[in-house]
Every structure is written in structure tokens, then in C-alpha cells.
Enzyme design. Structure first.
Site, mmCIF file in Angstrom:
data_model
loop_
_atom_site.group_PDB
_atom_site.id
_atom_site.type_symbol
_atom_site.label_atom_id
_atom_site.label_comp_id
_atom_site.label_asym_id
_atom_site.label_seq_id
_atom_site.Cartn_x
_atom_site.Cartn_y
_atom_site.Cartn_z
ATOM 1 N N LYS A 150 119.709 11.475 64.989
ATOM 2 C CA LYS A 150 120.228 10.607 63.951
ATOM 3 C C LYS A 150 121.537 9.988 64.424
ATOM 4 C CE LYS A 150 117.233 11.285 60.538
ATOM 5 N NZ LYS A 150 116.505 10.189 59.869
ATOM 6 N N LYS A 248 105.633 6.903 55.743
ATOM 7 C CA LYS A 248 105.981 8.128 55.028
ATOM 8 C C LYS A 248 105.276 8.114 53.675
ATOM 9 C CE LYS A 248 110.514 8.547 57.252
ATOM 10 N NZ LYS A 248 111.994 8.476 57.067
#
EC number: 5.1.1.-
Length: 337
Positions: A150, A248
């Protein structure tokens, strides 16, 4: 027989705070839906999409407001018209998959056209932190064959983070998730720096709404759409801007639409990725079915939790395996089991 709807909110704590661009997470509130029909039961779990305000409270409100219609809904295609994309539809859609599996006496993966699922190499994610700490985390992922980092939008620091992880794990596939943290003027330096460090995928570098900025940008590594690709409706805008779509279930509203997106992505010449919004193994199992059709798999959500459900997905040798008994097995979902 009319199906009955029940749902509840459950809270799962993260083992450690998790930082991305603009957010720090310490726990995960999920909504579990159960649909029952005589001797049959189906379950689904959703956490929603935090950056859309689609949290557990919103999911519960949507389920409450549509209870009668959900209980009278006869098919997953009808559900697509009843509820919009998001967590509520995801939980109900997955519950309908498992309910159908129970009724037909077939595992859910067979209903999705998969004869024998295979274990999938999954990324293991490092939250944004000091480069030395991220390197330590990468070494701690001893079994990982693929690692995702990230980023926060600080170009120099982010490249230092990647360099530290690459030095710690020269053997691992690396991808990064920028979580909308950069502007187009920074993108060439970011992408070139990442390519020099052997990074093989860059997720969502620009903010949703800035997709047109990517037109004509020649990236040395594939660029994936995440926040820019919420549902099937976004797919037509991706070619020429992105190379990969990250699907997702919480974004698109369930396995039904997720499979449609994967098919449309292939038609458009895009790579396909499956991701997650954390969650337990009950959320990973339907996504694991989608993962059978994907080029990139990011289904490590339960590894961040202090505890998971039982039975649970298994992580071994850098791969995820979701046995049918986790979700989608006709024998495992009889009412009262």
C-alpha cells in the site's frame, strides 16, 4: 416456498492497524445474511465499500427497507434489478448462490461452471509504514510468493518503501496499490521507478473521476482500475486507460455481477483481478470462485484478523484454498447446520 431473510452485524478486529492512502483501519464490521427455505440455507457476508459510505449501518438499512422484496425474489437475475451494486446486494447474492447449491445438491463452484477448483497464488498485503518496517513485514511473509504494498502518495517515500521490500524479498512478485494517491504529473516518475524495482502491477494511481488523464499515458507496467471500476456499468470506460480491472464483490454487488464483469473484461482485452475489502473466510469463498477466472488474486483478508471463522480458508505455500465446507457446499448449509 418463500425464502426467509435474517441478518446480523459482526465485528472482527485487525491484529494491527492497517494504513493506506488517507485511511487507517483497526477493525472490520461485516453484515452476515442468511436465507432459509425449509431444509435449505444460504449465507453471504459483506463489509461494504468505505469510500462510498457503504458501511454496515447502510447495508442493514438497505436490507430492512427491502426485506419483503428480497424474501419474494425468485432469482439472482431479479436481485440485480431489485438492489443496486454494493454490500447489501453482495451479501444477498452470495446467500442466494449457496441456497441454490443446497437446493440442487451441487457445490457453488459447479454452478459457476468450475468442475475442480484449484488453489490460487494470492498476494499478501503490506500496509504503508516506515520502509524498514515494511521490509521486516515482507521477510515475515516467508510463505508469500506475491506481495502487494500500500502506498500513500508521497513519491519519494513510496519508492523507498518499494525498494526496501524488494531488497528484503528479491524472489517475490510485487504489486502496489496507490489508492488514488497520485496526480498525473507524478505518474511517469512513479511508474518508471516501480518498473526499475521489478514491480509488475500498479493499482489505481489516480482519483476516481480522473480516468481520462490516463489516455495516452504509456505505462511500463500494467495499470489496474479499482475505485475507477465499481460495477459492470464502468467497464466500457476502461480500455485505453487501464490494463486490468480489480473486481471486488462488495463493489459490484455479488458473485453474479462479478462473473459478468470478468467475462466483459476478457471481451474488452483487459486482465482480470479479484480483490477484497478484508472480511472473513465467508467473504473470501465466493471471491475464490471468481479467482478461478482471474490473472491476479488478492484474497488475504482473513490473515489480518485476530480470529476467523471455522471452517476457514487455508493459506499454504503462498496460495489460498477454500474448501466447499467454508461456503457453497450442499452438505454444509442445511438449515440449522
Amino acid at each position: 416456498m418463500r425464502q426467509r431473510l435474517a441478518f446480523r452485524v459482526e465485528t472482527f478486529r485487525l491484529a494491527a492497524p492497517f494504513r493506506i492512502s488517507g485511511y487507517v483501519f483497526e477493525g472490520s464490521d461485516v453484515v452476515v445474511v442468511e436465507l432459509t427455505d425449509g431444509d435449505h440455507r444460504g449465507r453471504g457476508e459483506a463489509g461494504g465499500v468505505y469510500y462510498l459510505g457503504d458501511d454496515a449501518a447502510n447495508i442493514v438499512a438497505t436490507l430492512d427497507a427491502n426485506r419483503a422484496a428480497i424474501e419474494g425474489c425468485e432469482s439472482r437475475s431479479d436481485l440485480q434489478q431489485l438492489l443496486p451494486p454494493g454490500g447489501a446486494r453482495n451479501a444477498v447474492d452470495c446467500a442466494m448462490w449457496e441456497l441454490e447449491a443446497s437446493r440442487l445438491g451441487q457445490p457453488a463452484h459447479a454452478l459457476a461452471g468450475i468442475a475442480e477448483p484449484r488453489p490460487l497464488v494470492t498476494t499478501f498485503t503490506l500496509g504503508a509504514d516506515d520502509p524498514a518496517k515494511m521490509a521486516e513485514g515482507a521477510r515475515g511473509y516467508a510463505q508469500a510468493r506475491a506481495i502487494k504494498l500500500k502506498l500513500t502518495g508521497d513519491l519519494d517515500l513510496d519508492l523507498a518503501r518499494v525498494a526496501a521490500v524488494r531488497e528484503a524479498r528479491p524472489d517475490a512478485w510485487l504489486g502496489v496499490d496507490a489508492n488514488q494517491g497520485f496526480a498525473i504529473g507524478e505518474l511517469e516518475a512513479l511508474a518508471r521507478g516501480l518498473a526499475d524495482l521489478g514491480v509488475e502491477l500498479l493499482e489505481q494511481p489516480l482519483a476516481r473521476g480522473r480516468e481520462a488523464d490516463l489516455e495516452g499515458f504509456d505505462s511500463p507496467i500494467p495499470v489496474a482500475a479499482d475505485e475507477s471500476a465499481l460495477s459492470l456499468a464502468d467497464m466500457a470506460s476502461l480500455p485505453g486507460r487501464f490494463d486490468v480491472v480489480n473486481i471486488k464483490l462488495d463493489k459490484c454487488g455479488g458473485l453474479t455481477e462479478a462473473l459478468d464483469i470478468a467475462r466483459e473484461a476478457r471481451r474488452l482485452g483487459l486482465g482480470v483481478m479479484v480483490g477484497n475489502m478484508v472480511g472473513t473466510s465467508l467473504a473470501m469463498a465466493p471471491a475464490f470462485i471468481l479467482g478461478q477466472y482471474c490473472d491476479y488474486v488478492d484474497l488475504d483478508g482473513p490473515t489480518f484478523l485476530t480470529e476467523d471463522r471455522s471452517p476457514a480458508a487455508r493459506y499454504d505455500g503462498g496460495k489460498i484454498w477454500c474448501p466447499d465446507e467454508v461456503w457453497g457446499s450442499p452438505q454444509a448449509v442445511a438449515a440449522g447446520a
